[in-house]
Design a protein around this motif. Sequence first.
Motif, PDB file in Angstrom:
ATOM      1  N   ALA A 107       0.726  -1.229  -0.189  1.00 37.88           N
ATOM      2  CA  ALA A 107      -0.011  -0.062   0.108  1.00 37.88           C
ATOM      3  C   ALA A 107       0.838   1.170  -0.008  1.00 37.88           C
ATOM      4  O   ALA A 107       0.184   2.350  -0.678  1.00 37.88           O
ATOM      5  CB  ALA A 107      -1.042  -0.072   1.269  1.00 37.88           C
ATOM      6  N   SER A 108       2.025   1.288   0.596  1.00 37.50           N
ATOM      7  CA  SER A 108       3.184   2.498   0.584  1.00 37.50           C
ATOM      8  C   SER A 108       4.217   2.199  -0.655  1.00 37.50           C
ATOM      9  O   SER A 108       4.991   2.978  -0.423  1.00 37.50           O
ATOM     10  CB  SER A 108       3.549   2.415   1.942  1.00 37.50           C
ATOM     11  OG  SER A 108       4.375   1.391   2.134  1.00 37.50           O
ATOM     12  N   GLY A 109       3.971   1.397  -1.288  1.00 39.69           N
ATOM     13  CA  GLY A 109       4.842   1.206  -2.562  1.00 39.69           C
ATOM     14  C   GLY A 109       6.116   0.395  -2.039  1.00 39.69           C
ATOM     15  O   GLY A 109       7.017   0.402  -2.736  1.00 39.69           O
ATOM     16  N   ASP A 110       6.092  -0.226  -1.091  1.00 39.30           N
ATOM     17  CA  ASP A 110       7.114  -1.071  -0.668  1.00 39.30           C
ATOM     18  C   ASP A 110       7.106  -2.451  -0.974  1.00 39.30           C
ATOM     19  O   ASP A 110       6.057  -2.804  -1.038  1.00 39.30           O
ATOM     20  CB  ASP A 110       7.480  -0.665   0.856  1.00 39.30           C
ATOM     21  CG  ASP A 110       8.887  -0.712   1.325  1.00 39.30           C
ATOM     22  OD1 ASP A 110       9.706  -1.287   0.397  1.00 39.30           O
ATOM     23  OD2 ASP A 110       9.096  -0.371   2.331  1.00 39.30           O
ATOM     24  N   THR A 111       8.179  -3.213  -0.319  1.00 41.17           N
ATOM     25  CA  THR A 111       7.870  -4.614  -0.343  1.00 41.17           C
ATOM     26  C   THR A 111       8.686  -5.096   0.756  1.00 41.17           C
ATOM     27  O   THR A 111       9.786  -4.525   1.357  1.00 41.17           O
ATOM     28  CB  THR A 111       8.640  -5.277  -1.798  1.00 41.17           C
ATOM     29  OG1 THR A 111       8.600  -6.628  -1.831  1.00 41.17           O
ATOM     30  CG2 THR A 111      10.128  -5.154  -1.725  1.00 41.17           C
ATOM     31  N   VAL A 112       8.306  -6.423   1.128  1.00 39.23           N
ATOM     32  CA  VAL A 112       8.926  -6.958   2.552  1.00 39.23           C
ATOM     33  C   VAL A 112      10.053  -7.789   1.908  1.00 39.23           C
ATOM     34  O   VAL A 112       9.827  -8.956   1.105  1.00 39.23           O
ATOM     35  CB  VAL A 112       8.047  -7.897   3.163  1.00 39.23           C
ATOM     36  CG1 VAL A 112       8.482  -8.562   4.334  1.00 39.23           C
ATOM     37  CG2 VAL A 112       6.725  -7.055   3.529  1.00 39.23           C
ATOM     38  N   THR A 113      11.052  -7.683   2.494  1.00 38.82           N
ATOM     39  CA  THR A 113      12.454  -8.477   2.183  1.00 38.82           C
ATOM     40  C   THR A 113      12.767  -9.550   3.117  1.00 38.82           C
ATOM     41  O   THR A 113      13.117 -10.581   2.942  1.00 38.82           O
ATOM     42  CB  THR A 113      13.641  -7.669   2.042  1.00 38.82           C
ATOM     43  OG1 THR A 113      13.946  -7.024   3.256  1.00 38.82           O
ATOM     44  CG2 THR A 113      13.189  -6.896   0.841  1.00 38.82           C
ATOM     45  N   HIS A 114      12.295  -9.341   4.424  1.00 40.69           N
ATOM     46  CA  HIS A 114      12.437 -10.184   5.596  1.00 40.69           C
ATOM     47  C   HIS A 114      11.222 -10.325   6.281  1.00 40.69           C
ATOM     48  O   HIS A 114      10.823  -9.155   6.994  1.00 40.69           O
ATOM     49  CB  HIS A 114      13.652 -10.019   6.383  1.00 40.69           C
ATOM     50  CG  HIS A 114      14.915  -9.833   5.891  1.00 40.69           C
ATOM     51  ND1 HIS A 114      15.449  -9.323   4.731  1.00 40.69           N
ATOM     52  CD2 HIS A 114      16.088 -10.960   5.750  1.00 40.69           C
ATOM     53  CE1 HIS A 114      16.465  -9.509   4.166  1.00 40.69           C
ATOM     54  NE2 HIS A 114      16.954 -10.871   4.895  1.00 40.69           N
ATOM     55  N   ILE A 115      10.707 -11.364   6.525  1.00 38.78           N
ATOM     56  CA  ILE A 115       9.272 -11.435   7.143  1.00 38.78           C
ATOM     57  C   ILE A 115       9.527 -11.219   8.752  1.00 38.78           C
ATOM     58  O   ILE A 115      10.597 -11.579   9.328  1.00 38.78           O
ATOM     59  CB  ILE A 115       8.665 -12.811   6.860  1.00 38.78           C
ATOM     60  CG1 ILE A 115       6.945 -12.773   7.047  1.00 38.78           C
ATOM     61  CG2 ILE A 115       9.230 -13.920   7.756  1.00 38.78           C
ATOM     62  CD1 ILE A 115       6.460 -11.931   5.803  1.00 38.78           C
ATOM     63  N   ALA A 116       8.592 -10.456   9.326  1.00 41.45           N
ATOM     64  CA  ALA A 116       8.540 -10.190  10.701  1.00 41.45           C
ATOM     65  C   ALA A 116       8.292 -11.339  11.565  1.00 41.45           C
ATOM     66  O   ALA A 116       8.906 -11.589  12.543  1.00 41.45           O
ATOM     67  CB  ALA A 116       7.747  -8.888  10.965  1.00 41.45           C
ATOM     68  N   ALA A 117       7.126 -11.962  10.950  1.00 44.75           N
ATOM     69  CA  ALA A 117       6.773 -13.108  11.875  1.00 44.75           C
ATOM     70  C   ALA A 117       7.168 -14.435  11.551  1.00 44.75           C
ATOM     71  O   ALA A 117       6.831 -14.809  10.292  1.00 44.75           O
ATOM     72  CB  ALA A 117       4.841 -13.023  12.142  1.00 44.75           C
TER      73      ALA A 117
END
Length: 491
Positions: free
Chosen positions: A338-348
């Motif tokens: 939604a903010s134009g970003d991507t997740v590279t390392h999952i938090a959970a």
Amino acid sequence: MTDTAAPTPDQVSSAPAVVLRHGLVLTMDDSRTILPDTDVLVVGEKIEAVGRDLPVPDGTVEIDARGGIVMPGMIDTHRHMWQTAMRGYGSDWTLTQYFVWNYLEHGRRFRPEDYYAGNLLSAIEAIDAGVTTSVDWSHGLATVEHAEAATDALEEVPGRFVLAYGNIHGAPWEWATSPDFRSFVERRMPRSDMLGFQMAFDVTGDSEFPEKAAFEVARDLGAPVTTHAGVWGATNDNGIRLMHEHGFMTPETVYVHAATLSDDSYQRIAATGGHASVSAESESSCGQGYPSSWALRRHGIDISLSVDTSVWWSGDGFSAMRSALNADRAREHHEAHASGDTVTHIAARSEDAVGWATRGGARALGLDHVVGSVEVGKKADLVLVKNDDSPVMFPVLHPYGHVVFQAQRGDVHTVMVNGRVLKHDGKLVGIDLGRARAAVEATVEHLRSELGEDEWQAGMNPDVPESKVLDNPYTYTDYADASTHAGAGQA
């Protein structure tokens, strides 16, 4: 001397000591230590030793754990156990349909013996799936006789249980202050670590705060309160605010779902040390709100897991872990996109989900000093996940990930509760499943006869009265949370 042959059910059920040999142990201690090729020795009720090639007392029965994962028993902090007699009946329900069927129309047709039947089957189902502690969120106890029957079933199955006493058909400030309720608690609730006690009721948000009287009873009894909080259309921020302003938010309080709360409410829960119970299969399917672990983690609130009810979903901790972790990760990706970003390392991570299912539940129930990890001195609530006949049980490269995403109830080889073996080699030990089947068949026959075939079939997708859409589900009060009506332009 250790018995080296594969033990029989009679041997494991009567052994003075049991050792699980050469397993991969997920201790779930504070460091989340993983111990490969490790033995766990159980003597009596407790874990006596954890280590390699342990010496054992004479008469010890040996269970070969090679190729398997030894972990603490899973802990379910919110399960409407009585509804298990209706397994799968509401598979296509929304939350509103559930309210209509159980609270407005047919919930009062359940007799005490029907609560017994549902609880008995649910208790056995939990043990079979490696859930060694279950909270019976028993919120339909219309009479004390219903409560007696529910408790009888919990005491019949040698698992670890908590009776969360509730009565959705009556006002909490009335049933909680009745002499019959007080008498029941004094007679039947020993507050042992095998049978605990909570009070289960919801807070509607009514500014008069009529639930105060029930909280005062809980305080007087020293009983923790478990409450459905953050449920769309039923309980939301006003209830949390009222609990906080009157001093009834405590570290023992368990907030079930907590899915539609504001940051202010989450901050109040965090500040008072409360615990959440996430039922992600439920929240994803029937509309309490988006599964809340993502929000709970942001506010540092302790998370436990629950299955809610088998009238809809699966009753095992593997599904609870998998659905919670998947929902959490989906939300994390969604927020990033939604903010134009991507997740590279999952938090959970998967180890977090195993933690929620074990230590998280133990902390929520005040049992962290008793169960929830594989450590010397704790009670022996243990699960061996092993299935030599399954192609899914090898290779085990990422133990936490294997438990969450690969294993299932059919891979539960051995279950111990309080040092007693209740399942071994994939089969229940010393539990009369036939008795539970007969009791449940009688309940289904009773309900089907009471409703009639047309109503029975219609109940699987019941019509909802127009007046009950976006209305509070509680029959004992006229109060409705205007926020949901305002959200639909109906204020």
